[in-house]
Design a protein around this motif. Structure first.
Motif, PDB file in Angstrom:
ATOM      1  N   ALA A  94       0.814  -1.223   0.000  1.00 56.91           N
ATOM      2  CA  ALA A  94       0.000   0.000   0.000  1.00 56.91           C
ATOM      3  C   ALA A  94       0.844   1.267   0.000  1.00 56.91           C
ATOM      4  N   THR A  95       2.166   1.134   0.245  1.00 55.27           N
ATOM      5  CA  THR A  95       3.018   2.329   0.145  1.00 55.27           C
ATOM      6  C   THR A  95       3.145   2.793  -1.305  1.00 55.27           C
ATOM      7  N   HIS A  96       2.699   1.967  -2.246  1.00 53.05           N
ATOM      8  CA  HIS A  96       2.626   2.352  -3.666  1.00 53.05           C
ATOM      9  C   HIS A  96       1.245   1.908  -4.162  1.00 53.05           C
ATOM     10  N   PRO A  97       0.243   2.795  -4.015  1.00 54.19           N
ATOM     11  CA  PRO A  97      -1.156   2.383  -4.257  1.00 54.19           C
ATOM     12  C   PRO A  97      -1.405   1.724  -5.614  1.00 54.19           C
ATOM     13  N   GLU A  98      -0.782   2.207  -6.676  1.00 50.97           N
ATOM     14  CA  GLU A  98      -1.044   1.581  -7.977  1.00 50.97           C
ATOM     15  C   GLU A  98      -0.534   0.135  -7.992  1.00 50.97           C
ATOM     16  N   HIS A  99       0.638  -0.083  -7.399  1.00 52.00           N
ATOM     17  CA  HIS A  99       1.169  -1.448  -7.365  1.00 52.00           C
ATOM     18  C   HIS A  99       0.289  -2.346  -6.497  1.00 52.00           C
ATOM     19  N   LEU A 100      -0.265  -1.788  -5.415  1.00 56.61           N
ATOM     20  CA  LEU A 100      -1.209  -2.552  -4.585  1.00 56.61           C
ATOM     21  C   LEU A 100      -2.400  -3.007  -5.428  1.00 56.61           C
ATOM     22  N   GLU A 101      -2.977  -2.067  -6.193  1.00 60.13           N
ATOM     23  CA  GLU A 101      -4.133  -2.421  -7.030  1.00 60.13           C
ATOM     24  C   GLU A 101      -3.778  -3.501  -8.054  1.00 60.13           C
ATOM     25  N   LEU A 102      -2.642  -3.309  -8.718  1.00 58.46           N
ATOM     26  CA  LEU A 102      -2.225  -4.276  -9.744  1.00 58.46           C
ATOM     27  C   LEU A 102      -1.996  -5.660  -9.135  1.00 58.46           C
ATOM     28  N   SER A 103      -1.371  -5.692  -7.964  1.00 54.50           N
ATOM     29  CA  SER A 103      -1.021  -6.972  -7.351  1.00 54.50           C
ATOM     30  C   SER A 103      -2.265  -7.687  -6.839  1.00 54.50           C
ATOM     31  N   TRP A 104      -3.146  -6.930  -6.190  1.00 55.61           N
ATOM     32  CA  TRP A 104      -4.353  -7.553  -5.645  1.00 55.61           C
ATOM     33  C   TRP A 104      -5.301  -8.007  -6.761  1.00 55.61           C
ATOM     34  N   SER A 105      -5.487  -7.169  -7.782  1.00 53.39           N
ATOM     35  CA  SER A 105      -6.435  -7.560  -8.836  1.00 53.39           C
ATOM     36  C   SER A 105      -5.917  -8.794  -9.578  1.00 53.39           C
ATOM     37  N   ARG A 106      -4.611  -8.896  -9.727  1.00 52.40           N
ATOM     38  CA  ARG A 106      -4.032 -10.071 -10.385  1.00 52.40           C
ATOM     39  C   ARG A 106      -4.204 -11.320  -9.517  1.00 52.40           C
ATOM     40  N   LEU A 107      -3.877 -11.188  -8.238  1.00 45.72           N
ATOM     41  CA  LEU A 107      -4.023 -12.352  -7.352  1.00 45.72           C
ATOM     42  C   LEU A 107      -5.476 -12.802  -7.290  1.00 45.72           C
ATOM     43  N   LYS A 108      -6.395 -11.842  -7.194  1.00 43.54           N
ATOM     44  CA  LYS A 108      -7.822 -12.177  -7.107  1.00 43.54           C
ATOM     45  C   LYS A 108      -8.279 -12.928  -8.361  1.00 43.54           C
ATOM     46  N   ALA A 109      -7.803 -12.482  -9.525  1.00 42.92           N
ATOM     47  CA  ALA A 109      -8.218 -13.118 -10.779  1.00 42.92           C
ATOM     48  C   ALA A 109      -7.618 -14.516 -10.926  1.00 42.92           C
ATOM     49  N   ILE A 110      -6.367 -14.667 -10.542  1.00 39.83           N
ATOM     50  CA  ILE A 110      -5.697 -15.960 -10.753  1.00 39.83           C
ATOM     51  C   ILE A 110      -6.107 -16.991  -9.700  1.00 39.83           C
ATOM     52  N   MET A 111      -6.389 -16.532  -8.476  1.00 40.90           N
ATOM     53  CA  MET A 111      -6.663 -17.495  -7.407  1.00 40.90           C
ATOM     54  C   MET A 111      -8.142 -17.854  -7.264  1.00 40.90           C
ATOM     55  N   LYS A 112      -8.967 -17.431  -8.199  1.00 41.50           N
ATOM     56  CA  LYS A 112     -10.356 -17.928  -8.168  1.00 41.50           C
ATOM     57  C   LYS A 112     -10.365 -19.334  -8.766  1.00 41.50           C
ATOM     58  N   PRO A 113     -11.266 -20.214  -8.291  1.00 46.65           N
ATOM     59  CA  PRO A 113     -11.301 -21.567  -8.869  1.00 46.65           C
ATOM     60  C   PRO A 113     -11.661 -21.502 -10.350  1.00 46.65           C
ATOM     61  N   GLY A 114     -11.026 -22.337 -11.154  1.00 52.34           N
ATOM     62  CA  GLY A 114     -11.300 -22.374 -12.589  1.00 52.34           C
ATOM     63  C   GLY A 114     -11.273 -23.827 -13.023  1.00 52.34           C
ATOM     64  N   LYS A 115     -10.471 -24.113 -14.024  1.00 53.30           N
ATOM     65  CA  LYS A 115     -10.275 -25.520 -14.397  1.00 53.30           C
ATOM     66  C   LYS A 115      -9.447 -26.231 -13.333  1.00 53.30           C
ATOM     67  N   VAL A 116      -8.724 -25.449 -12.564  1.00 55.98           N
ATOM     68  CA  VAL A 116      -7.925 -25.980 -11.462  1.00 55.98           C
ATOM     69  C   VAL A 116      -8.556 -25.458 -10.176  1.00 55.98           C
ATOM     70  N   ASP A 117      -8.775 -26.354  -9.196  1.00 52.51           N
ATOM     71  CA  ASP A 117      -9.481 -25.954  -7.969  1.00 52.51           C
ATOM     72  C   ASP A 117      -8.576 -25.165  -7.020  1.00 52.51           C
ATOM     73  N   LEU A 118      -9.183 -24.545  -6.014  1.00 53.85           N
ATOM     74  CA  LEU A 118      -8.449 -23.635  -5.135  1.00 53.85           C
ATOM     75  C   LEU A 118      -7.386 -24.361  -4.305  1.00 53.85           C
ATOM     76  N   LEU A 119      -7.710 -25.564  -3.806  1.00 51.74           N
ATOM     77  CA  LEU A 119      -6.709 -26.275  -2.998  1.00 51.74           C
ATOM     78  C   LEU A 119      -5.457 -26.560  -3.834  1.00 51.74           C
ATOM     79  N   THR A 120      -5.660 -27.018  -5.067  1.00 51.04           N
ATOM     80  CA  THR A 120      -4.493 -27.279  -5.929  1.00 51.04           C
ATOM     81  C   THR A 120      -3.699 -25.999  -6.157  1.00 51.04           C
ATOM     82  N   LYS A 121      -4.413 -24.884  -6.328  1.00 45.78           N
ATOM     83  CA  LYS A 121      -3.702 -23.611  -6.526  1.00 45.78           C
ATOM     84  C   LYS A 121      -2.891 -23.222  -5.290  1.00 45.78           C
TER      85      LYS A 121
END
Lengths: 134, 134, 134, 134, 134, 134
Positions: free
Chosen positions: D40-67
């Protein structure tokens, strides 16, 4: 040989094509690099990766050449051949000659050595960054 | 706790003392950092390490702040705690504020990711650096 | 080119041949992979390595596809070309298509980045695993 | 101790607060983890990092435990203490007991060894992934 | 292909030529290895690197074969192809046969595995080196 | 703090106890190190890990001190704190004094640097090991 078939620009879906066009326009190049063509096998990941790189690699408080030098330092430390080639080309295009490249890599080599010596002797910090800021 | 007893300045041999004095004079500091006090258990290695660091970390075609940024990028990629602390202090002293530090580390994070994706897909180079120079 | 001459199945000693036959029977393949042929230059190490891999890679509480995904994640993080090729083939044979492979590698890329950011900022743990188990 | 002062939820700017609220709502937790407070000391990087993690760590073809298992495998291979703690807690919460955790880590240990042996002997690929798909 | 044009012995400047001659005389070889020809693009770094290697790799309390074995262990752990080749040749020339090489690499493989398990379980030290010396 | 509860010798199952007794008898120590107590949460993995270490770390064509030096070189290159402490104690017990330890770590530091320079310049091999054997 790459482990997936690289997506051709001519066969890209509209979603992938939009990213490819943005890459070419942003980087002012005529073709899309192989890494993006591989990532295009998962269009959402392509979008996430490209939008992140585009946001982080724009000049800000740190200029573009310094950012490419950091990218090269990271890639050399990780031993990633594709990325070493790619970022060496980038710093050369931005004006770094062989002698300046040699200086950059001397620093990379030096601290790969110092890092391991500090770990090997299990040295504890002298001063903490937070303390230094006050 | 370090794996060897750190050499105290007061008990250093003449050979070690000469290096310690040069470190303090060159860096304009009052005490010698722990890493040098550990390396002093092997005086020749202390001399080799310090003379190399002193030669490489002087400003040249690449300025000192950029060199310290490279050192931080390498140390973060290697996960060396002592060195991360030390080089974060160094870039802060040279004027990098938290936002600029955030930019530097964003680039470090980005290419640690891109490096592994390029390896994971076994991507082959698009263009070779030598070609770019002609 | 490998740094030792790979042992041919036809010239293997009885001790090595026994391992080679077990590899082929267990993996239901017609030929022995290059890595085992290199390890065969030290028959005891071949036995130790194969018996360990055979024991760990059998399905247990964790299924085989997940184990091969872990192997790929480790190999990509280490940048081991031989192993990336080998485990990509393995997960493809077990049914992972390019899109699912893309998901797996997206997670690998993501945490190679997050790992370095956590190290770079020297973040301390929020909660310890032991606490979570109670 | 972290190298930057962690941003408190109570003092966050609206831009940072929006990310913090989304983190808490998405993860169903009462407090924001230290890594996000540092980013959060660099708000844009916080947004980029969180939005990426949120998108990648949602269950998809691969389930959350495997991720989360992949995240743990990557973090252990990189030796990132903060991340090892965090992802061990995560897999435990998702139901992995000590014996299954032992299986996961056995695979991690095994291939960190096999990776280095394959590199050490400079083994060339037996079969390429692309060939396997045809 | 290397990212810089390798300096030919015939075109080297006097400063570079002096290092090249010392390399050939010290190692008793007829040609200069590629790594030195690349480093020669930055003559001061060439001098620093060669003088350091020459000083550290002379036999001391630790003999030369053990030093080359350490170099191979480090290179295999880092996955550096050029260095793995080079140091494998070196240990072979110093008399290590395939079986002894197999023993060395078995130890390298073993501890790459044990290192990651110790990290993965976040094991704390049993005994500290300093304590052991008293 | 370790991520699993370490198994106490007094509460170990017969299967685990057998390994613990063999560890103490083989290493001639009174207590079992923490790493084995963590691995004991998966008894089969404990057996596999211990039997492999016991087989590989017995003196053979390569003596025990050299094997412990290799273990230390690998652990320092990986930055594994637990293992660096453990193997530093081991080499000290086997007679390596601080000066000889300094020589060993000088070689470790040197080649961590040379490895990254060889990668950074993408140097191709001069001579292949197979050629050297003929």
């Amino acid at each position: 040989m790459s482990t997936v078939r690289l997506v051709e620009e001519s066969e890209a879906s509209p979603r992938v094509r939009a990213v490819f066009e943005d890459i070419k326009a942003t980087k002012k190049v005529n073709r899309v690099s192989n890494i993006w063509r591989a990532l295009a096998t998962h269009p959402e990941h392509l979008e996430l990766s490209w939008s992140r790189l585009k946001a982080i690699m724009k000049p800000g408080k740190v200029d573009l050449l310094t950012k490419e030098i950091i990218a090269l330092a990271v890639s050399a430390t990780n031993g990633c051949n594709y990325c070493i080639n790619s970022h060496t080309v980038a710093v050369q295009k931005l004006g770094l000659d062989d002698e300046a490249l040699g200086e950059v890599l001397a620093v990379v080599g030096l601290f790969n050595s110092m890092n391991k010596l500090a770990d090997a002797y299990q040295i504890e910090p002298d001063i903490l960054p937070e303390a230094a800021r006050k």
